[in-house]
Design an enzyme around this catalytic site. Structure first.
Site, mmCIF file in Angstrom:
data_model
loop_
_atom_site.group_PDB
_atom_site.id
_atom_site.type_symbol
_atom_site.label_atom_id
_atom_site.label_comp_id
_atom_site.label_asym_id
_atom_site.label_seq_id
_atom_site.Cartn_x
_atom_site.Cartn_y
_atom_site.Cartn_z
ATOM 1 N N LYS A 44 10.631 -60.193 -29.536
ATOM 2 C CA LYS A 44 11.842 -60.535 -30.301
ATOM 3 C C LYS A 44 11.511 -61.390 -31.526
ATOM 4 C CE LYS A 44 14.996 -62.390 -27.661
ATOM 5 N NZ LYS A 44 15.840 -62.942 -26.571
ATOM 6 N N LYS A 46 10.438 -64.481 -31.357
ATOM 7 C CA LYS A 46 10.865 -65.858 -31.062
ATOM 8 C C LYS A 46 9.737 -66.602 -30.347
ATOM 9 C CE LYS A 46 15.872 -66.020 -30.546
ATOM 10 N NZ LYS A 46 16.962 -66.505 -29.692
HETATM 11 N N1 C2G Z 1 25.229 -68.071 -28.371
HETATM 12 C C1 C2G Z 1 26.524 -68.481 -28.668
HETATM 13 N N2 C2G Z 1 26.709 -69.498 -29.540
HETATM 14 C C2 C2G Z 1 25.651 -70.123 -30.114
HETATM 15 C C3 C2G Z 1 24.339 -69.718 -29.798
HETATM 16 C C4 C2G Z 1 24.145 -68.677 -28.910
HETATM 17 O O1 C2G Z 1 27.506 -67.917 -28.148
HETATM 18 N N3 C2G Z 1 25.892 -71.127 -30.992
HETATM 19 C C5 C2G Z 1 25.053 -66.951 -27.428
HETATM 20 C C6 C2G Z 1 24.369 -65.742 -28.066
HETATM 21 O O2 C2G Z 1 25.318 -64.945 -28.759
HETATM 22 C C7 C2G Z 1 23.800 -65.031 -26.842
HETATM 23 C C8 C2G Z 1 23.469 -66.207 -25.893
HETATM 24 O O3 C2G Z 1 24.192 -67.352 -26.387
HETATM 25 O O4 C2G Z 1 24.801 -64.205 -26.242
HETATM 26 C C9 C2G Z 1 21.999 -66.522 -25.851
HETATM 27 O O5 C2G Z 1 21.569 -66.783 -27.179
HETATM 28 P P1 C2G Z 1 19.986 -66.742 -27.469
HETATM 29 O O6 C2G Z 1 19.283 -67.545 -26.455
HETATM 30 O O7 C2G Z 1 19.781 -67.005 -28.920
HETATM 31 O O8 C2G Z 1 19.661 -65.234 -27.138
HETATM 32 P P2 C2G Z 1 19.290 -64.036 -28.120
HETATM 33 O O9 C2G Z 1 18.082 -64.353 -28.899
HETATM 34 O O10 C2G Z 1 20.543 -63.655 -28.807
HETATM 35 O O11 C2G Z 1 18.819 -62.958 -27.038
HETATM 36 O O12 C2G Z 1 18.483 -58.640 -25.218
HETATM 37 C C10 C2G Z 1 19.299 -59.577 -25.852
HETATM 38 C C11 C2G Z 1 18.568 -60.820 -26.235
HETATM 39 O O13 C2G Z 1 17.754 -61.305 -25.195
HETATM 40 C C12 C2G Z 1 19.563 -61.882 -26.647
#
Ligand code: C2G
Length: 143
Positions: A44, A46
């Site tokens: 990803k 990250k």
């Molecule tokens: N999220 C949120 N508000 C934020 C930050 C994150 O609602 N201020 C939500 C994201 O939309 C996601 C979840 O928290 O649904 C997890 O966010 P991340 O850890 O950044 O995950 P991400 O990189 O989006 O990974 O296969 C899908 C991926 O693994 C999703």
């Protein structure tokens, strides 16, 4: 028993994560979090501050989380929905309409919830100007 599934890295757990998890849980009775492994995070693009085991322990400590499973690839979602009898997949609105999730609508409900503005793991790191972690000091003790 309505089963909900969500995906993410959940690094440096913050209230945006907590809000999506609590709202996801409210849509059903059982919440499964598919947590990105350290290896999948590389895919990803990250690099999490906390490793998988630490991020997993932090999620498992939340009352609204019932099960944490590894997210190892983009392609596992249909199997996850089938193997865990998932009724609803929930993601934040930054994923709305994504080809990574919309196709699941033929297998279960897919619901996108508003992303929490003003907070993100990247923002935390930038605001704190975090350096690379010194080995060991940022891992939850095993006891
Ligand atoms: N999220 C949120 N508000 C934020 C930050 C994150 O609602 N201020 C939500 C994201 O939309 C996601 C979840 O928290 O649904 C997890 O966010 P991340 O850890 O950044 O995950 P991400 O990189 O989006 O990974 O296969 C899908 C991926 O693994 C999703």
């Amino acid at each position: 028993m309505k089963r909900v599934l969500t995906y993410g890295t959940f690094d440096l757990l913050h209230y945006g994560h907590i809000r999506i998890l609590e709202r996801a849980k409210k849509l059903g009775d059982y919440l499964i979090v598919a947590l990105s492994t350290d290896e999948f995070n590389k895919v990803k693009g990250k690099k999490a501050y906390h490793n998988y085991e630490t991020r997993k322990k932090m999620l498992e400590a939340l009352r609204c989380v019932d099960l944490v499973i590894p997210e190892k690839s983009w392609e596992q979602k249909i199997d996850d929905v089938k193997n865990y009898y998932v009724d609803i997949v929930v993601m934040g609105s930054d994923w709305a309409g994504s080809d990574k999730f919309d196709y699941l609508k033929q297998y279960c409900q897919v619901i996108y919830l508003d992303r929490t503005e003003g907070i993100s793991t990247t923002k935390i790191k930038n605001d704190l100007n975090l350096q690379e972690p010194i080995n060991g000091i940022n891992q939850i003790p095993n006891n």
